[in-house]
Design a protein around this motif. Structure first.
Motif, PDB file in Angstrom:
ATOM      1  N   PHE A 101       0.492 -25.429   6.179  1.00  0.00           N
ATOM      2  CA  PHE A 101      -0.495 -23.872   6.036  1.00  0.00           C
ATOM      3  C   PHE A 101       0.521 -22.662   5.478  1.00  0.00           C
ATOM      4  O   PHE A 101       1.729 -22.721   6.096  1.00  0.00           O
ATOM      5  CB  PHE A 101      -1.073 -23.611   6.955  1.00  0.00           C
ATOM      6  CG  PHE A 101      -2.172 -24.910   7.296  1.00  0.00           C
ATOM      7  CD1 PHE A 101      -3.562 -24.943   6.683  1.00  0.00           C
ATOM      8  CD2 PHE A 101      -1.992 -25.899   8.179  1.00  0.00           C
ATOM      9  CE1 PHE A 101      -4.372 -25.875   6.960  1.00  0.00           C
ATOM     10  CE2 PHE A 101      -2.971 -26.834   8.431  1.00  0.00           C
ATOM     11  CZ  PHE A 101      -4.009 -26.954   7.840  1.00  0.00           C
ATOM     12  N   PRO A 102      -0.051 -21.843   4.799  1.00  0.00           N
ATOM     13  CA  PRO A 102       0.770 -20.685   4.449  1.00  0.00           C
ATOM     14  C   PRO A 102       0.876 -20.002   5.625  1.00  0.00           C
ATOM     15  O   PRO A 102      -0.181 -19.919   6.517  1.00  0.00           O
ATOM     16  CB  PRO A 102      -0.085 -20.062   3.263  1.00  0.00           C
ATOM     17  CG  PRO A 102      -1.091 -20.645   3.284  1.00  0.00           C
ATOM     18  CD  PRO A 102      -1.329 -21.969   4.050  1.00  0.00           C
ATOM     19  N   HIS A 103       1.905 -19.068   5.626  1.00  0.00           N
ATOM     20  CA  HIS A 103       1.931 -18.285   6.934  1.00  0.00           C
ATOM     21  C   HIS A 103       2.303 -16.656   6.357  1.00  0.00           C
ATOM     22  O   HIS A 103       3.178 -16.652   5.562  1.00  0.00           O
ATOM     23  CB  HIS A 103       2.919 -18.679   8.060  1.00  0.00           C
ATOM     24  CG  HIS A 103       2.131 -19.861   8.468  1.00  0.00           C
ATOM     25  ND1 HIS A 103       1.305 -19.983   9.388  1.00  0.00           N
ATOM     26  CD2 HIS A 103       3.077 -21.244   8.318  1.00  0.00           C
ATOM     27  CE1 HIS A 103       1.138 -21.164   9.754  1.00  0.00           C
ATOM     28  NE2 HIS A 103       2.342 -21.998   9.235  1.00  0.00           N
ATOM     29  N   ALA A 104       1.956 -15.545   7.032  1.00  0.00           N
ATOM     30  CA  ALA A 104       2.372 -14.339   6.469  1.00  0.00           C
ATOM     31  C   ALA A 104       3.336 -13.686   7.815  1.00  0.00           C
ATOM     32  O   ALA A 104       2.306 -13.140   8.679  1.00  0.00           O
ATOM     33  CB  ALA A 104       1.111 -13.469   6.277  1.00  0.00           C
TER      34      ALA A 104
ATOM     35  N   HIS B 247       0.485 -13.161  10.484  1.00  0.00           N
ATOM     36  CA  HIS B 247      -0.578 -12.163  10.392  1.00  0.00           C
ATOM     37  C   HIS B 247      -1.881 -12.823   9.830  1.00  0.00           C
ATOM     38  O   HIS B 247      -2.987 -12.517   9.872  1.00  0.00           O
ATOM     39  CB  HIS B 247      -0.569 -11.216   9.219  1.00  0.00           C
ATOM     40  CG  HIS B 247      -0.888 -10.090   9.948  1.00  0.00           C
ATOM     41  ND1 HIS B 247      -2.286  -9.468   9.934  1.00  0.00           N
ATOM     42  CD2 HIS B 247      -0.184  -8.567  10.196  1.00  0.00           C
ATOM     43  CE1 HIS B 247      -2.455  -8.098  10.191  1.00  0.00           C
ATOM     44  NE2 HIS B 247      -1.280  -7.694  10.544  1.00  0.00           N
ATOM     45  N   MET B 248      -1.725 -14.272  10.040  1.00  0.00           N
ATOM     46  CA  MET B 248      -3.035 -15.157  10.059  1.00  0.00           C
ATOM     47  C   MET B 248      -3.536 -14.996  11.611  1.00  0.00           C
ATOM     48  O   MET B 248      -2.689 -15.511  12.348  1.00  0.00           O
ATOM     49  CB  MET B 248      -2.945 -16.319   9.613  1.00  0.00           C
ATOM     50  CG  MET B 248      -3.207 -16.777   8.151  1.00  0.00           C
ATOM     51  SD  MET B 248      -1.435 -16.419   7.289  1.00  0.00           S
ATOM     52  CE  MET B 248      -1.891 -16.854   5.397  1.00  0.00           C
ATOM     53  N   LEU B 249      -4.325 -14.336  11.899  1.00  0.00           N
ATOM     54  CA  LEU B 249      -4.544 -13.797  13.381  1.00  0.00           C
ATOM     55  C   LEU B 249      -4.925 -14.965  14.443  1.00  0.00           C
ATOM     56  O   LEU B 249      -4.485 -14.907  15.526  1.00  0.00           O
ATOM     57  CB  LEU B 249      -5.617 -12.579  13.363  1.00  0.00           C
ATOM     58  CG  LEU B 249      -5.096 -11.371  12.485  1.00  0.00           C
ATOM     59  CD1 LEU B 249      -6.200 -10.411  12.535  1.00  0.00           C
ATOM     60  CD2 LEU B 249      -3.778 -10.685  12.844  1.00  0.00           C
ATOM     61  N   SER B 250      -5.473 -16.049  13.744  1.00  0.00           N
ATOM     62  CA  SER B 250      -5.955 -17.343  14.532  1.00  0.00           C
ATOM     63  C   SER B 250      -4.435 -17.792  14.874  1.00  0.00           C
ATOM     64  O   SER B 250      -4.447 -18.383  16.177  1.00  0.00           O
ATOM     65  CB  SER B 250      -6.851 -18.001  13.869  1.00  0.00           C
ATOM     66  OG  SER B 250      -8.041 -17.500  13.558  1.00  0.00           O
ATOM     67  N   HIS B 251      -3.604 -17.793  13.787  1.00  0.00           N
ATOM     68  CA  HIS B 251      -2.318 -18.359  14.323  1.00  0.00           C
ATOM     69  C   HIS B 251      -1.596 -17.696  15.205  1.00  0.00           C
ATOM     70  O   HIS B 251      -1.040 -18.291  16.009  1.00  0.00           O
ATOM     71  CB  HIS B 251      -1.564 -18.508  12.833  1.00  0.00           C
ATOM     72  CG  HIS B 251      -1.901 -19.466  11.965  1.00  0.00           C
ATOM     73  ND1 HIS B 251      -1.473 -19.643  10.539  1.00  0.00           N
ATOM     74  CD2 HIS B 251      -3.140 -20.136  11.927  1.00  0.00           C
ATOM     75  CE1 HIS B 251      -2.112 -20.601   9.910  1.00  0.00           C
ATOM     76  NE2 HIS B 251      -3.078 -20.895  10.628  1.00  0.00           N
ATOM     77  N   ALA B 252      -1.723 -16.439  14.891  1.00  0.00           N
ATOM     78  CA  ALA B 252      -0.783 -15.665  16.154  1.00  0.00           C
ATOM     79  C   ALA B 252      -1.295 -15.879  17.483  1.00  0.00           C
ATOM     80  O   ALA B 252      -0.541 -16.214  18.465  1.00  0.00           O
ATOM     81  CB  ALA B 252      -1.061 -13.969  15.816  1.00  0.00           C
TER      82      ALA B 252
ATOM     83  N   GLY C   4      -0.111 -19.225  19.086  1.00  0.00           N
ATOM     84  CA  GLY C   4       1.244 -19.439  19.281  1.00  0.00           C
ATOM     85  C   GLY C   4       2.390 -18.732  18.546  1.00  0.00           C
ATOM     86  O   GLY C   4       3.382 -19.024  18.675  1.00  0.00           O
ATOM     87  N   MET C   5       1.681 -18.232  17.149  1.00  0.00           N
ATOM     88  CA  MET C   5       3.139 -17.746  16.333  1.00  0.00           C
ATOM     89  C   MET C   5       3.236 -16.372  16.543  1.00  0.00           C
ATOM     90  O   MET C   5       2.781 -15.379  15.831  1.00  0.00           O
ATOM     91  CB  MET C   5       2.463 -17.945  14.724  1.00  0.00           C
ATOM     92  CG  MET C   5       2.364 -19.599  14.242  1.00  0.00           C
ATOM     93  SD  MET C   5       1.858 -19.516  12.742  1.00  0.00           S
ATOM     94  CE  MET C   5       3.432 -19.958  12.086  1.00  0.00           C
ATOM     95  N   MET C   6       3.725 -16.263  17.794  1.00  0.00           N
ATOM     96  CA  MET C   6       4.097 -14.756  18.155  1.00  0.00           C
ATOM     97  C   MET C   6       5.559 -14.886  18.796  1.00  0.00           C
ATOM     98  O   MET C   6       5.669 -15.558  19.594  1.00  0.00           O
ATOM     99  CB  MET C   6       3.049 -14.212  18.715  1.00  0.00           C
ATOM    100  CG  MET C   6       2.951 -12.871  18.944  1.00  0.00           C
ATOM    101  SD  MET C   6       1.707 -11.998  19.681  1.00  0.00           S
ATOM    102  CE  MET C   6       0.238 -12.681  19.185  1.00  0.00           C
TER     103      MET C   6
HETATM  104 CU    CU Z   1       0.399 -18.510  10.337  1.00  0.00          CU
END
Ligand code: CU
Ligand code: C2O
Length: 464
Positions: free
Chosen positions: A396-399, A448-453, A456-458
Motif C-alpha cells: 500500500f502507499p503511505h504518506a 498520514h493515512m490515519l488508520s495506518h498511524a 502501528g505506523m507511528m
Molecule cells: Cu500508511
C-alpha cells in the motif's frame, strides 16, 4: 533577596508564559480568540439526504480559514465541547514543541469540557493546516480540520486567493450519516479509511466564478484520512509555486496530473484560459474520466491578454541541509498490512505473530516495532543532519509525515528535492530524505493515512 523557592515559582511562571500554557495571568491569555470544537450538522450529501452530523471547529467543516502574518503569532483558546478528549495539531508549522498538539508526546489530551491555549509563532509563509491529533481517524473523519494560512509580508501578484480544502467522507448511503466504524480492521490493514463522497470546502459541487485571463492562487490541501488526489487542470494553465507550504525555487508548469497524498499541500498559480460562458476545472483524474473537484464559471474578462509567467514566491528562512557535516544515518522499514511480508513484530514490548497482531487490530510496523514506544527512532543533536532511508515493504502507499521540521528528498547524486513535510511513497519504493534537526523537542513521524498511524505506523524523533 529572592529565595530559591520564589525563584523556582517565578521562572516556572515565565516558562509557562513562553509556552503559552498555564499559569494564566489575568488579562494576558484572556483575549485569546476561542475556537470551539463541537458537533454540528452540514449538508454534505445530495439534498435528498438529511444533513450529516459532523464534529467541527465552531461546528463547521472545514473550520474557518485561519490567517496570520509570517513571523506573527497565532493565539487560540481551544474549547473542547466534544464528548471525547482532543488536541489540535498545526501541520507543517516549525512550531514550539509544547504547541504541537500531540497527546502523550507534547501535551496532555484536552478532556471533554476542558480548554487549552495554543500560542505559537509562524516562521514560514505558506499553506498549512490544522487538524485534531487525538483519536485522529475518528476526529479528522468527523470533520476536525481546517486551513492555516501564513501570509507573505508583501501580497503576491494574483487577482484572487482561493483556499481549497479537499476532503472525503465515508457516508452510510442509507442514512446519510458518517459510517461510525472508525476502527474497521479492513481500513486499518488496507488503504485506510477511504470516503465515498468527495468535497471541496465541505461541498460536493464547488463552483467559483472566474473571469477569462484572471490569475488565481489556488491553495490545495489534502485533508482526507487516506485518499490520494490526482488532479489536473482543464481550461486553466498553471504552475506549482509551493509544495507543503514551502515555495519552490522556480514555478513548475502543471503538465500531467498533480498528486497529493493525505496531509500534503500544493500552491498553484493558474490563469483562466477558458472562454467567457464556458467552465474551467480543477479535475480529479479517475478511471471513469475526469471529475470536477472545483468548477470555475467564466464570465467577463480580467485582462485583454494573458500575463507573463508568474515569478517564484519569496523564499522562507533558509533551512539548509548539509549532507557533508555531522550526519546521523537512519533506516525506516515499513512493513505490514494485508498481503504483506510482516510475520512478527514487537507490540507493547513483546514479540507477536501476525495473528496476535490481528487480534490487537494492529497491522503495521516501523523497523519491526508496532506503534509508539518510549524509545525514539533517533536522538539527534540540535543542528545535526539526519539522513533517513525509507523502504515501503508493503502493498500500500503511505504518506510519511514529520512534525516540527521540513525535509528534502535526497535524489540521485545527492541532489536535494524541495522542502516538504509529507512524503508519499508507493508500494515497494525506497526513498531517502534528509533534514536538519533544527527544532528542539519530541517530534512525531508517522503515516498520514490515519488508520495506518493508529494501527502501528507511528514513531518519533528527539532533538536535544
Ligand atoms: Cu500508511
Ligand atoms: Cu497532519 Cu501528525 O499530522
Amino acid at each position: 533577596m529572592q529565595t530559591r523557592r520564589q525563584f523556582i515559582a517565578s521562572s516556572a511562571a515565565a516558562a509557562g508564559l513562553l509556552a503559552g500554557t498555564a499559569p494564566r495571568i489575568a488579562g494576558a491569555a484572556a483575549h485569546f480568540e476561542a475556537m470551539e470544537l463541537r458537533a454540528g450538522f452540514v449538508q454534505l450529501a445530495p439534498e435528498s439526504y438529511p444533513a450529516t452530523g459532523i464534529w467541527g471547529v465552531d461546528g463547521t467543516v472545514p473550520g474557518a480559514v485561519l490567517r496570520v502574518a509570517q513571523g506573527g503569532r497565532m493565539q487560540r483558546r481551544l474549547i473542547n465541547s466534544l464528548p471525547q478528549a482532543t488536541a489540535m495539531h498545526w501541520h507543517g508549522i516549525r512550531i514550539d514543541n509544547a504547541m504541537d498538539g500531540v497527546p502523550g508526546l507534547t501535551q496532555d489530551a484536552i478532556a471533554a469540557g476542558g480548554s487549552f491555549d495554543y500560542d505559537f509563532v509562524t516562521p514560514d509563509a505558506g499553506t498549512f493546516w490544522y487538524h485534531s491529533h487525538n483519536q485522529s481517524v475518528e476526529q479528522v473523519a468527523r470533520g476536525l480540520r481546517g486551513a492555516l494560512i501564513v501570509e507573505e509580508p508583501d501580497p503576491i501578484d494574483v487577482d484572487r486567493d482561493e483556499v481549497l480544502v479537499l476532503d472525503d467522507w465515508l457516508i452510510d448511503p442509507e442514512t446519510g450519516q458518517l459510517d461510525d466504524d472508525f476502527a474497521s480492521p479492513h481500513s486499518r490493514s488496507h488503504a485506510g479509511r477511504l470516503g465515498n463522497l468527495v468535497t471541496t470546502n465541505g461541498a460536493m459541487d464547488h463552483v467559483l466564478p472566474a473571469q477569462r485571463y484572471e490569475r488565481l492562487r489556488l491553495r490545495l490541501i489534502n485533508a482526507a484520512n487516506a485518499r490520494i488526489f490526482a488532479l489536473g487542470l482543464v481550461g486553466l494553465e498553471g504552475w506549482i509555486v509551493a509544495l507543503d507550504g514551502m515555495p519552490l525555487p522556480a514555478p513548475e508548469p502543471v503538465t500531467d496530473s498533480l498528486i497529493l497524498g493525505p496531509g500534503q499541500r500544493a500552491d498553484l498559480i493558474v490563469d483562466v484560459m477558458a472562454d467567457e460562458g464556458e467552465a474551467a476545472f480543477l479535475a480529479r483524474v479517475e478511471t471513469e474520466g475526469p471529475q470536477s473537484q472545483v468548477a470555475f464559471q467564466v464570465s467577463g474578462r480580467a485582462a485583454l491578454a494573458r500575463r507573463p509567467a508568474p515569478a517564484a514566491l519569496p523564499p522562507n528562512p533558509d533551512q539548509a541541509v548539509d549532507l557533508l557535516g555531522d550526519v546521523a544515518v537512519l533506516d525506516l522499514n515499513m512493513q505490514g498490512g494485508a498481503m504483506g511480508s510482516l510475520r512478527r513484530a514487537v507490540l507493547d514490548g513483546e514479540s507477536r505473530n501476525f495473528n496476535e497482531l490481528l487480534q490487537a487490530n494492529q497491522f503495521w510496523s516501523f523497523n519491526g516495532i508496532v506503534g509508539m514506544t518510549d524509545t525514539p527512532l533517533a536522538r539527534l543533536e540540535r543542528g545535526q543532519t539526519a539522513r533517513l532511508s525509507i523502504f515501503n515493504d508493503s502493498n500500500f502507499p503511505h504518506a510519511i509525515h514529520l512534525h516540527g521540521m521540513h525535509f528534502r528528498e535526497v535524489l540521485a547524486g545527492d541532489a536535494l528535492g524541495p522542502l516538504r513535510d509529507t512524503l508519499l511513497m508507493t508500494r515497494g519504493e525506497r526513498r531517502e530524505i534528509a533534514f536538519t534537526a533544527g527544532n528542539p523537542g519530541d517530534w512525531l513521524l508517522h503515516c498520514h493515512m490515519l488508520s495506518h498511524a493508529e494501527a502501528g505506523m507511528m514513531t518519533w524523533v528527539q532533538v536535544a
